[in-house]
Design an enzyme around this catalytic site. Structure first.
Site, PDB file in Angstrom:
ATOM      1  N   GLU A 180     -32.446-117.328 -18.439  1.00 52.11           N
ATOM      2  CA  GLU A 180     -32.317-118.225 -17.951  1.00 52.11           C
ATOM      3  C   GLU A 180     -31.690-117.991 -16.842  1.00 52.11           C
ATOM      4  O   GLU A 180     -31.880-117.385 -16.196  1.00 52.11           O
ATOM      5  CB  GLU A 180     -30.371-119.322 -18.587  1.00 52.11           C
ATOM      6  CG  GLU A 180     -30.910-119.384 -20.228  1.00 52.11           C
ATOM      7  CD  GLU A 180     -30.785-118.069 -21.342  1.00 52.11           C
ATOM      8  OE1 GLU A 180     -30.718-116.577 -20.867  1.00 52.11           O
ATOM      9  OE2 GLU A 180     -30.536-118.794 -22.323  1.00 52.11           O
ATOM     10  N   CYS A 217     -27.304-118.923 -10.959  1.00 54.88           N
ATOM     11  CA  CYS A 217     -26.149-118.064 -11.665  1.00 54.88           C
ATOM     12  C   CYS A 217     -27.506-117.528 -11.986  1.00 54.88           C
ATOM     13  O   CYS A 217     -28.647-118.226 -12.725  1.00 54.88           O
ATOM     14  CB  CYS A 217     -25.938-118.579 -13.127  1.00 54.88           C
ATOM     15  SG  CYS A 217     -24.476-117.950 -13.927  1.00 54.88           S
ATOM     16  N   CYS A 225     -28.228-107.486 -23.404  1.00 54.80           N
ATOM     17  CA  CYS A 225     -27.265-107.361 -22.690  1.00 54.80           C
ATOM     18  C   CYS A 225     -26.461-106.058 -24.413  1.00 54.80           C
ATOM     19  O   CYS A 225     -26.076-106.732 -24.656  1.00 54.80           O
ATOM     20  CB  CYS A 225     -25.988-108.782 -22.571  1.00 54.80           C
ATOM     21  SG  CYS A 225     -24.836-106.939 -21.255  1.00 54.80           S
ATOM     22  N   CYS A 275     -20.597-107.765 -26.422  1.00 53.68           N
ATOM     23  CA  CYS A 275     -18.504-108.598 -25.764  1.00 53.68           C
ATOM     24  C   CYS A 275     -18.711-109.661 -26.835  1.00 53.68           C
ATOM     25  O   CYS A 275     -19.480-110.823 -27.553  1.00 53.68           O
ATOM     26  CB  CYS A 275     -18.242-108.864 -24.712  1.00 53.68           C
ATOM     27  SG  CYS A 275     -18.660-107.929 -23.405  1.00 53.68           S
ATOM     28  N   CYS A 317     -19.369-113.457 -26.522  1.00 54.72           N
ATOM     29  CA  CYS A 317     -21.017-113.802 -25.198  1.00 54.72           C
ATOM     30  C   CYS A 317     -22.262-114.030 -26.923  1.00 54.72           C
ATOM     31  O   CYS A 317     -22.284-113.042 -26.981  1.00 54.72           O
ATOM     32  CB  CYS A 317     -20.775-113.035 -24.061  1.00 54.72           C
ATOM     33  SG  CYS A 317     -22.297-113.025 -23.773  1.00 54.72           S
TER      34      CYS A 317
HETATM   35  N1  SAH Z   1     -22.378-109.205 -17.930  1.00 57.29           N
HETATM   36  C1  SAH Z   1     -21.239-109.538 -16.874  1.00 57.29           C
HETATM   37  C2  SAH Z   1     -22.106-110.709 -16.246  1.00 57.29           C
HETATM   38  C3  SAH Z   1     -22.363-112.243 -17.463  1.00 57.29           C
HETATM   39  S1  SAH Z   1     -21.327-112.570 -18.208  1.00 57.29           S
HETATM   40  C4  SAH Z   1     -20.052-109.355 -16.754  1.00 57.29           C
HETATM   41  O1  SAH Z   1     -20.112-109.497 -18.407  1.00 57.29           O
HETATM   42  O2  SAH Z   1     -18.942-109.850 -16.310  1.00 57.29           O
HETATM   43  C5  SAH Z   1     -20.226-113.800 -16.938  1.00 57.29           C
HETATM   44  C6  SAH Z   1     -19.393-114.633 -17.516  1.00 57.29           C
HETATM   45  O3  SAH Z   1     -19.139-115.425 -18.584  1.00 57.29           O
HETATM   46  C7  SAH Z   1     -17.942-113.024 -17.915  1.00 57.29           C
HETATM   47  O4  SAH Z   1     -17.188-113.138 -17.049  1.00 57.29           O
HETATM   48  C8  SAH Z   1     -18.176-113.034 -19.323  1.00 57.29           C
HETATM   49  O5  SAH Z   1     -16.912-112.158 -19.785  1.00 57.29           O
HETATM   50  C9  SAH Z   1     -18.160-114.745 -18.948  1.00 57.29           C
HETATM   51  N2  SAH Z   1     -18.274-115.154 -20.422  1.00 57.29           N
HETATM   52  C10 SAH Z   1     -19.195-115.117 -21.440  1.00 57.29           C
HETATM   53  N3  SAH Z   1     -19.300-115.390 -23.094  1.00 57.29           N
HETATM   54  C11 SAH Z   1     -18.469-116.637 -22.749  1.00 57.29           C
HETATM   55  C12 SAH Z   1     -17.582-117.836 -23.772  1.00 57.29           C
HETATM   56  N4  SAH Z   1     -18.176-117.714 -25.001  1.00 57.29           N
HETATM   57  N5  SAH Z   1     -16.930-118.635 -22.925  1.00 57.29           N
HETATM   58  C13 SAH Z   1     -16.094-118.306 -21.047  1.00 57.29           C
HETATM   59  N6  SAH Z   1     -17.044-117.358 -20.525  1.00 57.29           N
HETATM   60  C14 SAH Z   1     -17.452-116.211 -21.041  1.00 57.29           C
HETATM   61 FE1  SF4 Z   2     -23.281-108.742 -21.528  1.00 57.43          FE
HETATM   62 FE2  SF4 Z   2     -20.424-108.453 -21.965  1.00 57.43          FE
HETATM   63 FE3  SF4 Z   2     -21.330-109.654 -19.909  1.00 57.43          FE
HETATM   64 FE4  SF4 Z   2     -22.220-111.197 -22.298  1.00 57.43          FE
HETATM   65  S1  SF4 Z   2     -19.554-110.648 -21.898  1.00 57.43           S
HETATM   66  S2  SF4 Z   2     -23.465-110.355 -20.741  1.00 57.43           S
HETATM   67  S3  SF4 Z   2     -22.217-109.003 -23.250  1.00 57.43           S
HETATM   68  S4  SF4 Z   2     -21.191-108.127 -20.140  1.00 57.43           S
END
Ligand code: SAH
Ligand code: SF4
Length: 342
Positions: free
Chosen positions: A93, A108, A115, A119, A122
């Site tokens: 996306e 974005c 990934c 986490c 996510c």
């Molecule tokens: N991998 C990188 C960048 C992509 S995620 C990172 O994790 O920083 C971009 C942002 O969205 C990150 O801060 C991530 O923690 C957040 N994010 C992930 N899942 C989410 C959710 N379910 N609700 C809100 N923010 C979320």
């Molecule tokens: Fe990867 Fe975590 Fe960022 Fe999601 S929030 S894209 S799992 S690093």
């Protein structure tokens, strides 16, 4: 048959090497470069200041792009989410956000398919890691937005699928192209990371003027370990040293992203611990209310507790913003990207 040149993602010199094969001048390369990055055309035939004869020759050896828009969805708030397909069939996306009060158009972008960091909150992580994107594939995302909307992107955040610091070489090359070829200022580029310590230090040594955003999401080791497995490998106390190193080296303020999950990390005690942790880190704080995804039972806190947490953090002397939720109705909000085709 030799493969066609794809013009998107090429710098001026690389375009020159294509035009010189056709015996054309460097000025032609400059014209093509403008059509690609500033006027965002979809085809060589739209490059109307090139002669028809030259366009025909160019068409035989080159094409503008090889990306396909598989799905395009528009949110009620104006956010547009694209599901894009690369020639090998993998999809990611890319999201365009407009903030009506400003002229800013923020893209974005994704840096990987899936990934590996996985986490718990996510949707991207749930897919696992599929592959890195090349810098050209990253650049194509922004070009696709510009071609499709006819608008010029002004800001780019690496907050789509993937962990950008685990694909740093391609991310850096893409950033250089955004800077030099798209003419987007380095300060308008933001890289968000889950906290890959050695790569944060490597970024610091490059002394870039772009913005680093750190997904912290927790005030202590115990809570962070529950949310992010990466905390075991790169724990918060080491992370803090890397953040301070980054600030010392670059002089830039870091953005701390803090996901707010109901009754998990949104209490007054959490705010207090977070303030202590960040006391000597030069940063702004961006609170991200949790966006629901299918595979867990976390909840978004009430607006009241979000505001209370914000107030407590402001009290510690930091600048605090709450991230506006964009495009949640089309699953385009943070954490909701998983390359799905419904
Ligand atoms: N991998 C990188 C960048 C992509 S995620 C990172 O994790 O920083 C971009 C942002 O969205 C990150 O801060 C991530 O923690 C957040 N994010 C992930 N899942 C989410 C959710 N379910 N609700 C809100 N923010 C979320
Ligand atoms: Fe990867 Fe975590 Fe960022 Fe999601 S929030 S894209 S799992 S690093």
């Amino acid at each position: 048959m030799s493969s066609m040149h794809v013009l998107s993602g090429l710098n001026l010199e690389e375009i020159e090497s294509v035009t010189s094969q056709l015996g054309a001048s460097k000025f032609r390369a400059r014209q093509i470069h403008n059509w690609i990055y500033l006027k965002s055309v979809s085809s060589i035939d739209e490059m109307t200041d090139l002669s028809k004869k030259f366009r025909d020759e160019l068409n035989k050896v080159a094409k503008v792009s090889e990306i396909k828009i598989k799905v395009k969805q528009e949110s009620a708030d104006g956010t547009i989410k694209y599901l894009l397909e690369y020639p090998d069939g993998e999809c990611v996306e890319t999201v365009l956000m407009r903030f009506d009060n400003r002229a800013n158009l923020t893209a974005c972008v994704s840096s990987q398919v899936g990934c590996a960091v996985n986490c718990s909150f996510c949707a991207t992580g749930k897919r696992g890691f599929i592959r890195n994107l090349t810098y050209k594939e990253i650049v194509e995302q922004v070009l696709t937005i510009q071609r499709d909307t006819g608008l010029k992107v002004t800001n780019i955040v690496f907050m789509g699928q993937g962990e950008p610091l685990l694909n740093l070489d391609n991310v850096l090359k893409a950033m250089q192209i955004f800077n030099e070829d798209f003419q987007i200022g380095a300060r308008r580029l933001t890289v968000s990371t889950s906290g890959i310590i050695p790569k944060i230090r490597a970024l610091a040594d490059l002394d870039m003027q772009s913005t680093l955003a750190l997904s912290l999401h927790a005030p202590n080791h115990e809570i962070r370990s529950k949310l992010m497995m990466i905390e075991e490998k790169y724990p918060m106390d080491e992370l803090k040293k890397a953040l301070k190193y980054y600030v010392d080296k670059t002089g830039r303020r870091i953005t701390i992203e803090y996901l707010l999950i109901k009754n998990l990390n949104d209490t007054a005690e959490c705010a207090k611990q977070l303030a202590i942790y960040l006391k000597d880190v030069k940063c702004n704080i961006n609170l991200i209310p949790y966006n629901p995804t299918e595979k867990n039972d976390y909840q978004r806190p009430s607006n009241n507790s979000i505001m209370k947490f914000k107030y407590l953090m402001e009290h510690s002397g930091k600048k605090v913003t709450v991230r506006l939720e964009r495009g949640a109705d089309i699953d385009a909000a943070c954490g909701q990207l998983r390359g799905k085709v419904d």
